[in-house]
Design an enzyme around this catalytic site. Structure first.
Site, mmCIF file in Angstrom:
data_model
loop_
_atom_site.group_PDB
_atom_site.id
_atom_site.type_symbol
_atom_site.label_atom_id
_atom_site.label_comp_id
_atom_site.label_asym_id
_atom_site.label_seq_id
_atom_site.Cartn_x
_atom_site.Cartn_y
_atom_site.Cartn_z
ATOM 1 C CG ASP A 127 -1.961 0.998 1.276
ATOM 2 O OD1 ASP A 127 -2.850 0.938 0.423
ATOM 3 O OD2 ASP A 127 -1.920 1.890 2.158
ATOM 4 C CD GLU A 177 -2.166 2.312 -3.635
ATOM 5 O OE1 GLU A 177 -3.252 2.856 -3.857
ATOM 6 O OE2 GLU A 177 -1.584 2.437 -2.532
HETATM 7 C C1 GLC Z 1 -4.264 2.978 -0.698
HETATM 8 C C2 GLC Z 1 -5.496 2.117 -0.584
HETATM 9 C C3 GLC Z 1 -6.632 2.970 -0.115
HETATM 10 C C4 GLC Z 1 -6.265 3.543 1.246
HETATM 11 C C5 GLC Z 1 -4.941 4.297 1.191
HETATM 12 C C6 GLC Z 1 -4.401 4.582 2.576
HETATM 13 O O1 GLC Z 1 -4.394 3.945 -1.681
HETATM 14 O O2 GLC Z 1 -5.766 1.494 -1.808
HETATM 15 O O3 GLC Z 1 -7.826 2.250 -0.021
HETATM 16 O O4 GLC Z 1 -7.283 4.415 1.659
HETATM 17 O O5 GLC Z 1 -3.955 3.550 0.544
HETATM 18 O O6 GLC Z 1 -3.960 3.407 3.199
#
Ligand code: GLC
Length: 557
Positions: free
Chosen positions: A213, A273
Site C-alpha cells: 500500500d 501501489e
Molecule cells: C491505498 C489504498 C486505499 C487507502 C490508502 C491509505 O491507496 O488502496 O484504499 O485508503 O492507501 O492506506
C-alpha cells in the site's frame, strides 16, 4: 463458437505471477459466514469453489487485520493478526489451505506507510511524551505560531483537512491520510525490522505474495524548514528527491524486503501501489525492489481505442525496462466500477490527455440521480474492455463483482457512508463506498445471500439482477463470459508480447499474441469485419463474421 483445445501453458513455479489473473477480495464485503453484517474469512472459505470455478490464479485480500475501520481496514491495529470480527489466525490458515488446494495463490495487503492510531506503538508514543524513543517511530513535531497551536506546515491530507493532528501535550503528528492513520518514521530501524518480521510471519503461514500500500511514500525528507504546500506543488515530481513522494531511498527498504522474499521457495512476490511518474514505475517493478507495480492508466482512461493503444504500448515498454511483467487494472476498491464509468459521458481531458476529473466522480456527487448513466451500455463496454484486458500479456487484476458486471452504488445515504473521504471533504467527494457494497450472491433473501444479517453497507434492490444466482442461470451473463475467458486465457497464453494488426479503423484495435491468439475490440458503434480465424469467444452474440460495435472477439488464426 468452438473452444480451442491446446496444451495448458505450464509456468515455472517461481514465475507464477507474471501472467496471473489476480482477484481482489475486499474481505468485509465478500461473504459473511457468521451473520454479523461484515464479510469474514470463513465467508471466503465458503466461496472457494466459486473462485476456483471462475478460474483465477490468485486472490489478493485487502486488509483483514484488527482495525477500527477508520479507512476500511487500511488503518491497521496489529499487522500479525486477524480482526476477531473476521475470524482468527486458524481461520486464516484454513483459508490458505482451501485456496491452495484449489491451485489458487494468496496475496495479502501490507500497509507500511502508517499504522492505525490504536496500534500499540502509537498508544506508547502518546503515553511516552515528546523526545521519547516511542515517538521516534512516528513523525512528531512542534507546532508553529507563538504558542505552537498552528500545525507544523499547511499540508492537506489525501482525504481532505490538515495532514497534522495535535495531541494532548501539544505536539503534532503527520498523517498523509486520515488522522487515525499516523505516518511511520521509516528512518527508524525498529520500524524496518518489525515489517521484516511481518513479511516473514505471513510468508511462513504460506502467503505467496504481498500488495504494498502507498509504496512510494515511506521515506520522507522532513528536515527544517518544512516546505509549504505551495512549495511542494511547485517542486518537480519524478526526480527521486521530492520531500514526500517517491524518494530514491525507498528502494533501500525494498531491497531488504527482497532478501526476505527470496529466502522462500518459491520466492514471495510483491506488487507496488505506487502512484508515480511513468518513468519511475520500473524502479518499483525491478527484481531487486518489489518486482511488480500497478499500472492505473486504464482506470483513468475512457472507453477509447486511441487511449487504450497508447496505454498498452507505454506499459509494455515499461515492463520490458524493468524486466517485470505488466499489470492491468480496470476496477479496484478505490475507484468507480468500470461498468458504471463506461456508461457515463467521457471525462474532461487536460492538455496532456490525462482526465481532469476522476472518471465517474462528478456523477456520484449528484447521488447518481442525473439521467446520464446508461447502465446497459456501461456493461456492454465493460465486457468488451475486460476481454481485451484478459488478452494482454502480463497480470490481470480483477476486483470482486466485476465478473458480474456489477455497477457502482451511487445513492448510499449519508448516514450509512463509511469512507473518510466523504467526511473529510464535505461536498467534494462522496468517497469510495459505492464500489464496496457487499456482493449479491442470491436474487432474494437477506442481503442477497451475502450473510444472515443486514450488510454493513446497504445494497440496492437492483443488485438482484447482478447476483451470482441470477447470472448462473443465464448463459449470456457476464459471469459466464468471465469464466469462459479465463479458461481460454489459461489455454492460449504463451509468451509475453503482442503484435498489433492493421484494422484500417481508428476505433478498432486488434493484436496477436504468440501461437495465433487474436483479440479484436471494436470501440466504435459501426460494425467491422473480423480477420480470418476461428472465433473462440465474443463479449456479445453476433451472426457471421461482422463484429458489432462496442464488442470484443477472440480468434485463433
Ligand atoms: C491505498 C489504498 C486505499 C487507502 C490508502 C491509505 O491507496 O488502496 O484504499 O485508503 O492507501 O492506506
Amino acid at each position: 463458437m468452438t473452444e480451442v483445445v491446446a496444451e495448458v501453458v505450464s509456468t515455472d513455479a517461481a514465475d507464477w505471477w507474471r501472467q496471473a489473473v489476480v482477484y481482489q477480495i475486499y474481505p468485509r464485503s465478500f461473504a459473511d459466514a457468521n451473520g454479523d453484517g461484515l464479510g469474514d474469512v470463513q465467508g471466503i472459505i465458503s466461496r472457494a469453489d466459486y473462485l476456483a470455478a471462475l478460474g483465477v490464479d490468485a486472490v489478493w485480500l485487502s486488509p483483514f487485520y484488527p482495525s477500527a475501520l477508520a479507512d476500511g481496514g487500511y488503518d491497521v491495529d496489529d499487522y500479525r493478526d486477524v480482526d476477531p470480527r473476521l475470524g482468527s489466525l486458524d481461520d486464516f490458515d484454513a483459508m490458505v489451505e482451501a485456496l491452495h488446494a484449489r491451485g489458487i495463490k494468496v496475496v495479502v495487503d501490507i500497509v507500511p506507510n502508517h499504522t492505525s492510531n490504536r496500534h500499540e506503538w502509537f498508544q506508547e508514543a502518546l503515553a511516552a511524551g515528546r523526545g521519547s524513543a516511542a515517538r521516534d517511530r512516528y513523525i512528531f513535531r512542534e507546532g508553529t505560531g507563538p504558542d505552537g497551536s498552528e500545525p507544523p506546515a499547511d499540508w492537506t491530507s489525501m482525504f481532505g483537512g490538515s495532514a497534522w493532528e495535535r495531541v494532548a501535550d501539544g505536539q503534532w503528528y503527520l498523517h498523509l491520510f486520515a488522522p487515525e492513520q499516523p505516518d511511520l518514521n521509516w528512518a527508524n530501524r525498529e520500524v524496518r525490522d518489525d515489517f521484516l518480521k511481518t513479511l516473514r510471519f505471513w510468508s511462513d503461514r504460506g502467503v505467496d505474495g504481498f500488495r504494498v500500500d502507498v509504496a512510494h511514500a515511506l521515506t520522507k525528507d522532513l528536515s527544517d524548514p518544512l516546505p509549504s504546500t505551495a512549495d511542494l506543488l511547485a517542486l518537480p515530481r519524478g526526480t527521486g528527491n521530492h520531500p514526500i513522494w517517491d524518494r530514491d531511498e525507498v528502494h533501500e527498504i525494498y531491497a531488504e524486503w527482497r532478501e526476505v522474499f527470496n529466502s522462500y521457495d518459491p520466492p514471495r512476490t510483491a506488487v507496488a501501489e505506487a502512484w508515480v511518474e511513468t518513468h519511475r514505475v520500473p524502479l518499483y517493478a525491478s527484481p531487486t525492489s518489489l518486482g511488480q507495480a500497478f499500472n492505473f492508466d486504464l482506470v483513468q482512461a475512457d472507453f477509447d481505442a486511441a487511449q487504450f493503444r497508447r496505454i498498452i504500448d507505454a506499459n509494455l515498454e515499461l515492463a520490458a525496462k524493468s524486466g517485470s511483467s505488466s499489470t492491468w487494472v480496470l476496477s479496484n476498491h478505490d475507484v468507480v466500477r468500470h461498468a458504471t464509468r463506461y456508461g457515463l459521458p467521457p471525462a474532461e481531458h487536460g492538455p496532456d490527455s490525462r482526465p481532469i476529473t476522476e472518471p465517474g466522480r462528478a456523477w456520484l456527487l449528484t447521488g447518481g440521480v442525473e439521467p446520464v448513466l446508461d447502465r446497459d451500455r456501461g456493461e456492454r463496454r465493460a465486457r468488451a474492455a475486460s476481454m481485451l484486458l484478459l488478452a494482454l500479456p502480463g497480470s490481470a487484476y480483477l476486483y470482486q463483482g466485476e465478473e458480474l458486471g456489477l455497477q457502482e452504488v451511487a445513492d448510499i445515504p449519508a448516514a450509512d457512508r463509511q469512507d473518510p473521504t466523504f467526511f473529510r471533504s464535505p461536498g467534494v467527494s462522496v468517497g469510495r463506498d459505492g464500489c464496496r457494497v457487499p456482493l449479491p450472491w442470491t436474487e432474494a433473501g437477506e442481503s442477497h445471500g451475502f450473510g444472515a444479517a443486514a450488510p454493513h453497507l446497504p445494497q440496492p434492490a437492483w443488485f438482484a439482477q447482478w447476483s451470482v444466482e441470477a447470472e448462473e442461470g443465464d448463459p449470456a451473463s457476464t459471469l459466464h463470459l468471465y469464466r469462459r475467458a479465463l479458461e481460454l486465457r489459461h489455454r492460449l497464453q504463451s509468451g509475453e508480447h503482442l503484435d498489433w494488426l492493421e484494422t484500417g479503423r481508428d476505433d478498432v484495435l486488434a493484436f496477436r499474441r504468440p501461437d495465433g491468439w487474436v483479440n479484436v475490440t471494436n470501440f466504435g458503434s459501426t460494425p467491422t469485419e473480423l480477420p480470418d480465424g476461428e472465433i473462440l469467444l465474443a463479449s456479445e452474440d453476433f451472426e457471421g463474421r461482422t463484429l458489432p460495435g462496442e464488442t470484443t472477439a477472440w480468434l485463433r488464426s
